[in-house]
Every structure is written in C-alpha cells, then in structure tokens.
Design an enzyme around this catalytic site. Structure first.
Site, mmCIF file in Angstrom:
data_model
loop_
_atom_site.group_PDB
_atom_site.id
_atom_site.type_symbol
_atom_site.label_atom_id
_atom_site.label_comp_id
_atom_site.label_asym_id
_atom_site.label_seq_id
_atom_site.Cartn_x
_atom_site.Cartn_y
_atom_site.Cartn_z
ATOM 1 N N ARG A 68 0.822 -1.215 0.000
ATOM 2 C CA ARG A 68 0.000 0.000 0.000
ATOM 3 C C ARG A 68 0.858 1.269 0.000
ATOM 4 N NH1 ARG A 68 -4.057 -2.239 4.626
ATOM 5 N NH2 ARG A 68 -2.028 -2.474 5.613
ATOM 6 N N ASP A 202 6.523 -22.458 7.584
ATOM 7 C CA ASP A 202 6.974 -22.384 8.964
ATOM 8 C C ASP A 202 8.493 -22.416 8.856
ATOM 9 O OD1 ASP A 202 7.982 -22.984 11.529
ATOM 10 O OD2 ASP A 202 6.097 -23.888 12.125
ATOM 11 N N HIS A 203 9.144 -21.280 9.097
ATOM 12 C CA HIS A 203 10.563 -21.180 8.742
ATOM 13 C C HIS A 203 11.442 -22.161 9.512
ATOM 14 C CE1 HIS A 203 10.770 -18.411 12.253
ATOM 15 N NE2 HIS A 203 12.029 -18.793 12.314
ATOM 16 N N LEU A 205 11.060 -25.249 9.560
ATOM 17 C CA LEU A 205 11.233 -26.413 8.696
ATOM 18 C C LEU A 205 12.353 -26.208 7.682
ATOM 19 C CD1 LEU A 205 7.509 -27.407 8.082
ATOM 20 C CD2 LEU A 205 9.182 -28.560 9.535
ATOM 21 N N HIS A 265 6.287 -23.872 15.516
ATOM 22 C CA HIS A 265 7.705 -24.227 15.401
ATOM 23 C C HIS A 265 8.050 -25.508 16.165
ATOM 24 C CE1 HIS A 265 8.047 -20.489 13.482
ATOM 25 N NE2 HIS A 265 8.393 -19.723 14.501
ATOM 26 N N LYS A 358 9.146 -26.255 25.771
ATOM 27 C CA LYS A 358 9.359 -25.036 26.559
ATOM 28 C C LYS A 358 9.710 -23.887 25.613
ATOM 29 C CE LYS A 358 12.634 -26.926 29.019
ATOM 30 N NZ LYS A 358 13.703 -27.102 30.026
ATOM 31 N N LYS A 361 10.403 -15.820 26.271
ATOM 32 C CA LYS A 361 11.115 -14.594 25.927
ATOM 33 C C LYS A 361 11.777 -14.036 27.179
ATOM 34 C CE LYS A 361 9.257 -11.943 22.749
ATOM 35 N NZ LYS A 361 9.820 -12.471 21.493
ATOM 36 N N LYS A 367 18.646 -19.794 22.356
ATOM 37 C CA LYS A 367 18.881 -21.218 22.135
ATOM 38 C C LYS A 367 17.608 -21.912 21.676
ATOM 39 C CE LYS A 367 19.277 -24.033 25.711
ATOM 40 N NZ LYS A 367 19.851 -24.727 26.904
ATOM 41 N N TYR A 401 25.437 -33.527 20.189
ATOM 42 C CA TYR A 401 26.282 -34.137 21.217
ATOM 43 C C TYR A 401 25.609 -35.414 21.699
ATOM 44 C CZ TYR A 401 27.543 -29.170 21.697
ATOM 45 O OH TYR A 401 27.905 -27.867 21.473
ATOM 46 N N LYS A 403 25.953 -37.380 25.015
ATOM 47 C CA LYS A 403 26.556 -37.355 26.347
ATOM 48 C C LYS A 403 26.653 -38.794 26.855
ATOM 49 C CE LYS A 403 25.409 -35.185 30.771
ATOM 50 N NZ LYS A 403 24.491 -34.193 31.342
ATOM 51 N N LEU A 422 29.632 -33.414 17.522
ATOM 52 C CA LEU A 422 29.615 -32.942 16.142
ATOM 53 C C LEU A 422 29.178 -31.482 16.169
ATOM 54 C CD1 LEU A 422 29.562 -33.012 13.049
ATOM 55 C CD2 LEU A 422 27.279 -34.022 13.180
#
Length: 517
Positions: A68, A202-203, A205, A265, A358, A361, A367, A401, A403, A422
């Site tokens: 617009r 859905d970014h 992915l 997500h 989980k 913000k 992470k 990883y 563990k 890795l």
C-alpha cells in the site's frame, strides 16, 4: 553425517518427484506482497538475493514488490537492500544486478482495480520474455498480516492467475488463532487455490538441523534403534530468546508464546523427531508420517502446563523492563511470555514417554535445542551413574552431542561424563549453512512441499492446542512472574522433574564447545 544426507550411491537424497512438483526454470516472476513491511525487508528480500547471488533462481527471474505504501523505484530499492549484506565487491555488483530485476507496484489489498494495475505490470514484464509461447509462471509470496491473507488470495486468483502457467502462493504463519479460525482460513484459501499450489511456510522447517533430523534418525541404525519407550526417559524441546517484546507487545499480546512459537515451530520439530520412517523422500510420504504421529497426541491438559510472564530486573546489560512496562502492552495483560507444556504420544513406539515443550522470551540465552534423555542403566555396579543424553542444537551454533560415561584416565575406577561431539562450525568449517528462508523459497520454486505444512497437519496441530488456548483465554490464569534474564519461572525445575522425570547430572559437567557456539 549431516552434510552428505546420503540415501544413494551418489550421496544425494532422491528428488521428491510427483506430477505437481515441477521445478520452475524460466519464464517466472515472484510477487512479494507486503513488500514495504519488516518481514519482506528482513527475511524475504535477503533470501531472494542470497538465491540470486548463488544462481539458484529461475533464469530471467523478475521480482515485483506490491504494497500500500506509495514510493518511487529509488525508495523501493533502498528498502530492498536495507538488510542485505554484500561485504565484498563481487557481491556488491551482484546486488546492483539484483536491484535491476526488482520493480514495485503500489495498491490496496481489497480492491480489484489495484490488482488489475498489478496485472498490467506483470503482463508488461512477461511480454519481454524471449520465449513468447511457453507458459508464464508466477509465485506469490504473502509477507502480510494474517487479517488480509484470504482477501488478498481471492483477489490474486481473480485478477493475477496465470492461465496455462504454474501458479504458487506462499503463505506465512500464523494460520489462524485456534481450530475454528484456522479451518475458516483454510476453507477460504482453498476455495480459490488448489492444495498443491499452496505453500504454508513455517521457517523452522527450513533450518538446517531440523532438515537433518530425518538423516540423523533413519540413516544411523544405532540412533533409530534407540528411539523408543524402552530406552528413552523423556524429551525436551526448548526455545529461548534473551530479549522481550521491545515495543512489539501489541502484536505479541494478541497471540502469546504458545501460538507464536509452540503450536507451530516446536510442534513441527516434534513431529519430524518422532515420525516413523517414510516410504520415500517424496513430500507427501514425509507429510503423511508427520500427520500419523500427530494423530497419536491428545489435547494438552491444563494441569500439565506452566505459564510465566517476565518482570523487570537488573541484568549485566543494565535494567531491563518487564512485559507490562512495554507501552504497547495492556497494563492488565495476563498473556504468557513463557510456557512449558507436557505432550504425550500414545503410539506403540512412544507411549509413556513425556515430551516437554518449553518456549520463552526475556530468558538467559538464545537457544533452540532438543534434549533426549535416556533411562538409567540397569541397577548394579553403575547405579548412580549419569544418564546418557542426545542433544541436538538447532540454533545458534548447530551441533549434535551424545553425552556418555567414560572411565577417567588413571589408576582408579572412576567414571566421568563426556561426549561425542559434532559441532558444525568445526566439522563443516568450509561449508555455508543456508538461511531457512532461502531453503524454503528455493523449495517453493522447485515445487517441493516436504518442508511446508499441509492442511490436515495444520488441523491436527490446532486440535492439540485449542482446548488449552481457550482455557487460557476464558479462565485467564495468572502466569508466574520470572525475572528478565533468568531461566524462567522458579518452579520450572520442579515442573520438569514432576511431569517429565528429567534428571540433572549430580556430577559437574559443561559442554566443551560452548565457547565456539
């Protein structure tokens, strides 16, 4: 492991194929609707330039911005390149080439006259194609607020659909706010467009590590064999942001953290992580398996949810305001900025394994990761030993990883937690990880729906979350306060231990790679 994605002797995953999955090679233009908005400037145009710079866009591609906002071509080009990084001379030259194929049309989102003006501009561009007789293909990218999705889609179908060519429409989330609104939106969208023409983005992915989940699972026998209720104790999928709403609280308060992050997500990550092996890498086979595993998930119980809202606190970066201190947020808002929810997959493979999602913000770090914790070893000589964990870091600093326990070097029999590591920055230092939007836009040009959300998948996702969302909207439970920059509400660890059975290691341990992440 992740780089090859090998399923054939050449090390390449076979293409999806399928009659509706045609790659657009030429005579194609892309229309970016909402071209003056933040999403287009920050994500869409940089992704298109990245693809153009690397030669992945169709030959002779033209990019048409539509919004617009009234502006001339010079102002439009300034906005396009605002977030595009071109650090070397060769890229700067390429950027100038890219700007030359970008044009702009101003118009409304609810008027036929405006879309007919757009059609005239598209026709003028297509009249310049070398091959006058081949079909003319159009891709419409809706970088728009959801309130105008279906209106714009209807006007595009009526005024700008290329008869005889291939048409594709890319739709950004959110796809509704609950089951009823999602169904209404999908009905209106599919009244005008066929399902194989619709690409719901859905970014997440498109993120490299999410796309790698299929390979980690099904190209590694030992991992796939361990993914079951007999060996896995619990799974956590975590999304953390170290910043608050920062003046965008008006938008966020309408949706909240569950609608904004968890329902889309994190649920997408969960479905790919837990799906059964698909028959092939075709988009429909992959999405069929995602739908199957989602059907095993019952609606989330309100008793297995922890909600939080951040409050102001003193951090290492100074005093940070609370959510309610944001001028764009209603002062009596009970909108959760943090949520932890337990999900159950009642399938033969996963029944009894708690999955804790989980998202929050204003937390202590940036992470997104998947943490799969295995069960305790058989009681005996290693009764108190640390549990094995498979950790998949989606962002930032992509890594995997495992563990595990090992004997500490020396004369005594002492076990210590260690890891097989890795870390992408070390292992694949010579390779560039593509941006998620680049990968997904390229998939749309190829006609590959594998990493896009199908209508029935969306429907099931909303069925899982809608009862909880309606409970929050109607009963308005007060979220627990947590300090800006903390790990979340004080009761988070108790919640995780109670509902998920997660055990923290009593022995001191830290990932050795955190300094490079």
């Amino acid at each position: 492991m992740a780089a090859q994605q090998s399923t054939s002797s050449t090390g390449e995953i076979p293409s999806s194929g399928g009659s509706n999955e045609h790659s657009l090679e030429s005579n194609t233009l892309i229309v970016v609707l909402g071209a003056s908005g933040d999403l287009a400037k920050k994500k869409t145009f940089p992704a298109l330039f990245g693809l153009y710079n690397n030669g992945f866009l169709p030959k002779g591609i033209r990019v048409v911005g539509y919004a617009r906002t009234k502006m001339d071509e010079e102002e439009y080009h300034k906005r396009v390149q605002q977030y595009i990084k071109a650090p070397i001379p060769a890229m700067k030259e390429k950027l100038q080439e890219f700007l030359k194929i970008c044009t702009y049309v101003s118009g409304q989102y609810d008027e036929d006259d405006s879309f007919q003006t757009l059609e005239k501009a598209l026709g003028e561009i297509e009249s310049q194609y070398e091959d006058k007789n081949s079909p003319k293909n159009r891709v419409f990218y809706m970088a728009l607020p959801p309130s105008v999705f279906t209106t714009v889609a209807a006007h595009l179908r009526k005024n700008n659909y290329s008869e005889g060519g291939i048409n594709r429409i890319i739709v950004e989330k959110p796809f509704g706010s609950d089951l009823a609104s999602s169904r209404k939106m999908q009905e209106e969208l599919k009244a005008e467009w066929k399902e194989d023409e619709i690409f719901r983005i859905d970014h997440y992915l498109g993120k490299e590590m999410v796309k790698n989940l299929l390979v980690l699972r099904f190209a590694n026998v030992m991992l796939d064999a361990s993914f079951n209720k007999s060996l896995i104790s619990n799974v956590q999928i975590t999304f953390k942001e170290p910043f608050g709403t920062e003046g965008r609280g008006g938008y966020f308060d309408e949706f909240g953290i569950i609608r904004d992050v968890m329902q889309n997500h994190l649920l997408q990550v969960l479905s790919i992580l837990t799906m059964e092996r698909p028959v092939s890498f075709s988009s429909e086979d992959i999405r069929d398996e995602k739908v199957k595993v989602l059907r095993y998930i019952p609606p989330i119980s309100k008793d297995e949810v922890l909600l939080g809202q951040y409050v102001g606190a003193e951090t290492k970066d100074g005093k940070k305001p609370g959510y309610l201190e944001d001028d764009t947020v209603p002062k009596d808002s009970i909108c959760p900025t943090f949520a932890a929810a337990v999900m159950h997959i009642n399938s033969p493979r996963w029944e009894g394994v708690p999955f804790i999602l989980k998202a929050g913000k204003a937390l202590n770090e940036q992470k997104t990761e998947i943490r799969i914790q295995y069960k305790d070893v058989t009681q005996g000589i290693f009764a108190e030993i640390t549990r094995n964990e498979l950790v998949i870091r989606v962002q930032p600093g992509e890594a995997v990883y495992l563990k595990m326990n090992s004997k500490a070097p020396g004369l005594s029999m002492r076990t210590v937690p260690t890891e097989m590591d890795l870390t992408y920055k070390r292992r694949f230092s010579d390779l560039k990880i593509p941006e998620a939007y680049e990968a997904l836009i390229l998939d749309a040009f190829k006609g590959d729906h594998s990493n896009f959300v199908r209508d029935d998948e969306l429907d099931i996702a909303w069925k899982i979350f809608t009862p909880l969302l309606h409970h929050i909207d109607e009963q308005k439970p007060k979220p627990e306060p947590y300090s800006y920059g903390s790990r979340g509400p004080v009761g988070l660890d108790d919640f995780t231990a109670k509902h998920g059975g997660y055990k923290r290691s009593e022995k001191p341990y830290s990932w050795p790679s955190t300094s490079v992440l």
